[in-house]
Design a protein around this motif. Structure first.
Motif, PDB file in Angstrom:
ATOM      1  N   ASP A 437      32.178  12.709 -50.207  1.00 34.86           N
ATOM      2  CA  ASP A 437      32.127  12.919 -48.767  1.00 34.86           C
ATOM      3  C   ASP A 437      31.332  11.757 -48.192  1.00 34.86           C
ATOM      4  O   ASP A 437      30.107  11.676 -48.361  1.00 34.86           O
ATOM      5  N   VAL A 438      32.009  10.823 -47.541  1.00 37.98           N
ATOM      6  CA  VAL A 438      31.323   9.635 -47.057  1.00 37.98           C
ATOM      7  C   VAL A 438      30.832   9.857 -45.627  1.00 37.98           C
ATOM      8  O   VAL A 438      31.402  10.636 -44.861  1.00 37.98           O
ATOM      9  N   HIS A 439      29.763   9.182 -45.292  1.00 35.43           N
ATOM     10  CA  HIS A 439      29.272   9.183 -43.920  1.00 35.43           C
ATOM     11  C   HIS A 439      30.119   8.169 -43.152  1.00 35.43           C
ATOM     12  O   HIS A 439      29.760   6.999 -43.044  1.00 35.43           O
ATOM     13  N   ALA A 440      31.244   8.637 -42.666  1.00 31.81           N
ATOM     14  CA  ALA A 440      32.194   7.742 -42.011  1.00 31.81           C
ATOM     15  C   ALA A 440      31.560   7.105 -40.782  1.00 31.81           C
ATOM     16  O   ALA A 440      30.711   7.704 -40.120  1.00 31.81           O
ATOM     17  N   PRO A 441      31.966   5.885 -40.477  1.00 32.57           N
ATOM     18  CA  PRO A 441      31.397   5.227 -39.299  1.00 32.57           C
ATOM     19  C   PRO A 441      31.779   5.939 -38.011  1.00 32.57           C
ATOM     20  O   PRO A 441      32.795   6.633 -37.938  1.00 32.57           O
ATOM     21  N   VAL A 442      30.944   5.769 -37.003  1.00 34.76           N
ATOM     22  CA  VAL A 442      31.178   6.307 -35.665  1.00 34.76           C
ATOM     23  C   VAL A 442      31.163   5.130 -34.703  1.00 34.76           C
ATOM     24  O   VAL A 442      30.326   4.230 -34.833  1.00 34.76           O
ATOM     25  N   PRO A 443      32.078   5.082 -33.740  1.00 36.80           N
ATOM     26  CA  PRO A 443      32.106   3.948 -32.806  1.00 36.80           C
ATOM     27  C   PRO A 443      30.763   3.748 -32.113  1.00 36.80           C
ATOM     28  O   PRO A 443      30.067   4.715 -31.768  1.00 36.80           O
ATOM     29  N   SER A 444      30.411   2.503 -31.917  1.00 34.80           N
ATOM     30  CA  SER A 444      29.193   2.184 -31.185  1.00 34.80           C
ATOM     31  C   SER A 444      29.362   2.584 -29.723  1.00 34.80           C
ATOM     32  O   SER A 444      30.350   2.232 -29.079  1.00 34.80           O
TER      33      SER A 444
END
Length: 505
Positions: A437-444
């Motif tokens: 379970d990756v800490h997926a990126p979130v848009p800046s």
């Protein structure tokens, strides 16, 4: 399934044009005579179909349209969703669904009109009269186009969070995990995007084989219409675990099963990937309280399978369920309990001996007592070249990546937000035989929702799934969507000029 999407049909038409042009204008062939590898070019049209989301008056549905940025696309194009007609409104209700749309004005489609790749667009609808939708994307908005349909129902049968990726039309579908039990209300939704009627057969397979019935034979789905068929009208047998086979005699349809339970909530059951000797079901939530495996062999031969859980630390054999025997033509189900034991995981089925094609899916529960909610994870194809999933909201989204073979490195891009924000990309390495379970990126600077795009960089095949979760009246509601390849490109062989054929006798 044949997976013969309209994207590929149009891609083939484009291929013919490109090949013909190349044959006339390409430079002379090299003296080596070595065949050149086919180039992969973006598709020019994609069709997606969204099923009718709910019959509940208190349903709230969000549609999110997204196309990833693809190099080499044309400058034009558009993507739009239009309302499908109801078959019964055309005077044909042969399915026994019990629905009637006569004398009822067809509602308009939600306004979801993206203007450029890389930025998702959302639209909403409420109530029980939201229609099925027919979607078409062309030009630069076609390659990898995805539409997410997410519905929240606060009470009643099937309450919770229901989600599905709108799907392409095809000619064959397998749905292990359906049911005609007394607590379940399951519909198979058939949507026809074409100008001519489609004729469909629906077969049900239980623990003892085919549930013989003529009611599911020769169902006509009118052009540009959608028909929900209640499974319990096709057979009087009450089976807890069924496999539904949808076969199209003529035309094409999109198909999805809506599984609604009186106590365990509900969700959409997407079709399993093509029958295969080995299968992967990625993205079991780490807090799953019960996991049920449903498998079916389409042919006459029996299948003996090894059952493994790809966990964050490696492969685990579920105690007491090391192997699974599936008889040909019969549905087999086994309860794996809380197999993940607090860690994310993916279920992997491999042949114990000679491989026999199988289809499979998982029914997953979260919560306890009267606060349980269900979702489904069908066996899926690997990400392949690229896959996207839309409708993500910050911490309410979890991305699971599994590399059941060798280690793999993937690139994950969070798109710009639907209402603002800048895209962000991260790279992850997944150890062989594990699920993370990756800490997926979130848009800046995120505003609104965003999409996630997964692209393998190196290593073995990667399987992926996205979980959306929220709380509905104290119930841990959730839905899981897998991420198979988006089929955004088509192979176009290179053709060279060869005037010598004019001299041959």
């Amino acid at each position: 399934m044949n997976r013969t999407t309209l994207s590929l049909i149009v891609g083939t038409a484009a291929l013919a044009a490109v090949t013909g042009f190349a044959a006339l204008t390409a430079p002379a062939a090299s003296s080596g005579g070595t065949a050149k590898a086919a180039a992969r070019l973006p598709v020019e049209q994609t069709r997606l179909l969204c099923p009718e989301p709910s019959t509940s008056d208190i349903a709230d549905t969000t549609y999110t349209s997204f196309t990833p940025v693809s190099p080499g696309t044309s400058s034009g194009g558009k993507a739009e969703l239009t309302a499908a007609g109801a078959q019964s409104a055309a005077g044909s209700d042969s399915s026994g669904s019990g629905k009637s749309a006569k004398n009822k004005k067809q509602p308009d489609a939600p306004k979801v009109t993206p203007k450029e790749p890389g930025t998702p667009v959302t639209g909403t609808a409420s109530g029980s009269d939201t229609p099925a939708l027919l979607g078409t994307a062309t030009g630069r908005l076609a390659p990898g186009w995805t539409v997410q349909e997410t519905t929240q129902v606060d009470a009643g049968t099937g309450r919770g969070l229901l989600g599905t990726g709108c799907s392409a039309p095809d000619t064959e579908f397998w749905f292990p995990g359906a049911s005609t039990a007394g607590s379940r209300t399951d519909y198979v939704h058939l949507t026809n995007p074409d100008d001519s009627a489609a004729v469909v057969d629906i077969e049900l397979y239980g623990k003892d084989g085919n549930l013989k019935s003529t009611v599911g034979e020769g169902i006509t789905v009118q052009p540009h219409s959608s028909e929900p068929v209640l499974l319990s009208t096709l057979s009087s047998a009450q089976e807890s675990d069924l496999t539904v086979h949808v076969g199209v005699r003529s035309g094409r349809v999109a198909a999805a099963v809506q599984a609604l339970d009186d106590k365990l909530g509900g969700d959409w059951l997407a079709a399993s990937t093509d029958p295969a000797g080995s299968l992967v079901m990625p993205g079991i939530p780490k807090d799953a309280t019960d996991v049920r495996l449903i498998a079916f062999v389409p042919g006459d031969a029996d299948a003996d399978l090894k059952v493994r859980l790809a966990s964050p630390s490696g492969e685990i054999t579920p105690a007491g369920n090391e192997t699974l025997h599936v008889k040909g033509g019969m549905t087999t189900a086994v309860d794996l309990g809380d197999v993940t034991r607090g860690e994310a995981g993916s279920l992997v089925l491999t042949p114990s001996d000679s491989p026999v094609p199988v289809v499979a899916a998982l029914r997953v529960l979260r919560g306890k007592g009267d606060k349980q909610e269900s979702a489904f994870i069908p066996a899926t194809a690997p990400v392949g070249t690229r896959a996207s999933v839309a409708g993500n909201f910050g911490k309410d989204s979890t991305l699971a990546l599994s590399a059941p073979g060798g280690a793999a490195t993937v690139k994950v891009t969070a798109s710009a937000g639907s209402e603002g924000g800048t895209a962000v990309t991260k790279q992850y390495t997944i150890k062989g035989g594990t699920t993370q379970d990756v800490h997926a990126p979130v848009p800046s600077g995120l505003k609104g929702s965003y999409a996630l795009t997964v692209e393998p960089v190196s290593g073995g095949p990667v399987y992926a799934a996205r979980t959306l979760q929220t709380t509905v009246e104290g119930v841990p509601a959730f839905t899981v969507q897998t991420l198979p390849d988006d089929r955004g490109t088509v192979a176009v062989p290179q053709a060279d000029q060869d005037l010598s054929v004019l001299l041959k006798k």
